[in-house]
Design a protein around this motif. Structure first.
Motif, PDB file in Angstrom:
ATOM      1  N   ALA A  12      31.714 -49.675 -41.323  1.00  0.00           N
ATOM      2  CA  ALA A  12      32.860 -50.437 -40.862  1.00  0.00           C
ATOM      3  C   ALA A  12      33.518 -51.113 -42.054  1.00  0.00           C
ATOM      4  O   ALA A  12      32.882 -51.326 -43.082  1.00  0.00           O
ATOM      5  N   GLY A  16      36.076 -55.591 -39.392  1.00  0.00           N
ATOM      6  CA  GLY A  16      35.944 -54.656 -38.282  1.00  0.00           C
ATOM      7  C   GLY A  16      34.799 -55.009 -37.353  1.00  0.00           C
ATOM      8  O   GLY A  16      34.174 -56.074 -37.477  1.00  0.00           O
ATOM      9  N   SER A  17      34.531 -54.087 -36.430  1.00  0.00           N
ATOM     10  CA  SER A  17      33.508 -54.315 -35.403  1.00  0.00           C
ATOM     11  C   SER A  17      32.614 -53.102 -35.239  1.00  0.00           C
ATOM     12  O   SER A  17      33.031 -51.965 -35.490  1.00  0.00           O
ATOM     13  N   ARG A  19      29.159 -52.019 -32.414  1.00  0.00           N
ATOM     14  CA  ARG A  19      28.315 -52.424 -31.300  1.00  0.00           C
ATOM     15  C   ARG A  19      27.005 -51.656 -31.361  1.00  0.00           C
ATOM     16  O   ARG A  19      26.990 -50.434 -31.274  1.00  0.00           O
ATOM     17  N   ARG A  67      30.507 -64.781 -34.534  1.00  0.00           N
ATOM     18  CA  ARG A  67      30.975 -63.429 -34.848  1.00  0.00           C
ATOM     19  C   ARG A  67      30.208 -62.368 -34.073  1.00  0.00           C
ATOM     20  O   ARG A  67      30.772 -61.336 -33.718  1.00  0.00           O
ATOM     21  N   PHE A  68      28.925 -62.609 -33.826  1.00  0.00           N
ATOM     22  CA  PHE A  68      28.077 -61.645 -33.123  1.00  0.00           C
ATOM     23  C   PHE A  68      27.779 -62.158 -31.723  1.00  0.00           C
ATOM     24  O   PHE A  68      27.666 -63.366 -31.495  1.00  0.00           O
ATOM     25  N   THR A  69      27.596 -61.218 -30.787  1.00  0.00           N
ATOM     26  CA  THR A  69      27.247 -61.560 -29.415  1.00  0.00           C
ATOM     27  C   THR A  69      26.113 -60.666 -28.947  1.00  0.00           C
ATOM     28  O   THR A  69      26.234 -59.435 -29.001  1.00  0.00           O
ATOM     29  N   GLN A  82      27.017 -57.021 -30.200  1.00  0.00           N
ATOM     30  CA  GLN A  82      28.417 -56.829 -30.551  1.00  0.00           C
ATOM     31  C   GLN A  82      28.691 -57.582 -31.838  1.00  0.00           C
ATOM     32  O   GLN A  82      28.509 -58.802 -31.882  1.00  0.00           O
ATOM     33  N   MET A  83      29.118 -56.868 -32.853  1.00  0.00           N
ATOM     34  CA  MET A  83      29.340 -57.467 -34.163  1.00  0.00           C
ATOM     35  C   MET A  83      30.823 -57.397 -34.496  1.00  0.00           C
ATOM     36  O   MET A  83      31.376 -56.300 -34.656  1.00  0.00           O
ATOM     37  N   ASP A  84      31.449 -58.542 -34.571  1.00  0.00           N
ATOM     38  CA  ASP A  84      32.870 -58.646 -34.895  1.00  0.00           C
ATOM     39  C   ASP A  84      33.050 -59.373 -36.217  1.00  0.00           C
ATOM     40  O   ASP A  84      32.130 -60.035 -36.709  1.00  0.00           O
ATOM     41  N   SER A  85      34.256 -59.266 -36.752  1.00  0.00           N
ATOM     42  CA  SER A  85      34.575 -59.936 -38.024  1.00  0.00           C
ATOM     43  C   SER A  85      33.508 -59.661 -39.077  1.00  0.00           C
ATOM     44  O   SER A  85      33.017 -60.565 -39.755  1.00  0.00           O
ATOM     45  N   LEU A  86      33.164 -58.406 -39.200  1.00  0.00           N
ATOM     46  CA  LEU A  86      32.085 -58.026 -40.101  1.00  0.00           C
ATOM     47  C   LEU A  86      32.421 -58.338 -41.550  1.00  0.00           C
ATOM     48  O   LEU A  86      33.585 -58.269 -41.975  1.00  0.00           O
TER      49      LEU A  86
END
Length: 124
Positions: A12, A16-17, A19, A67-69, A82-86
């Motif tokens: 990524a 980016g993101s 999952r 950032r992660f859920t 779920q990994m966002d704003s990596l």
């Protein structure tokens, strides 16, 4: 005996993101506390996030909070990350883990069951 298989890793870009999924077999995952750890070569395995069997409240390391859920679907025997704003510093092999004991969720030694890991690479 619980077997865990991770999927969803890959490459990524920064911001980016991705999952990650962790699917369990051989046991009732609803009985287990589930967690994600990550490891960079030459460094210790570090806690990322966990979701307990009892209260379902997620716990996050400060480096990924916001950032992660982490979530779980017991009917599908699957836990998600779920990994966002990596960020480039999120690059690591990510492992799923499971435990029954009430020991602290952030300790790798508390988890007897581990997946094989999935590589996450974040480019700058």
């Amino acid at each position: 005996q619980v077997q865990l298989v991770e999927s969803g890793g890959g490459l990524a870009q920064t911001g980016g993101s991705l999952r990650l999924s962790c699917t369990a077999s051989g046991g009732d995952v609803s009985d287990y506390d589930m967690a994600w750890f990550r490891q960079v070569p030459g460094e210790e395995r570090e806690f990322v996030a966990a979701i307990e069997e009892r209260n379902r409240m997620p716990v996050y390391d400060s480096t990924v909070k916001g950032r992660f859920t982490v979530s779980r679907d017991n009917a599908k025997k699957t836990v998600f990350l779920q990994m966002d704003s990596l960020k480039p510093e999120d690059t690591a092999v990510y492992y799923c883990a499971a435990k029954l004991s009430p020991r602290a969720v952030v300790l790798p030694s508390a988890y007897p069951y581990w997946g094989q890991g999935t590589q996450v690479t974040v480019s700058s």
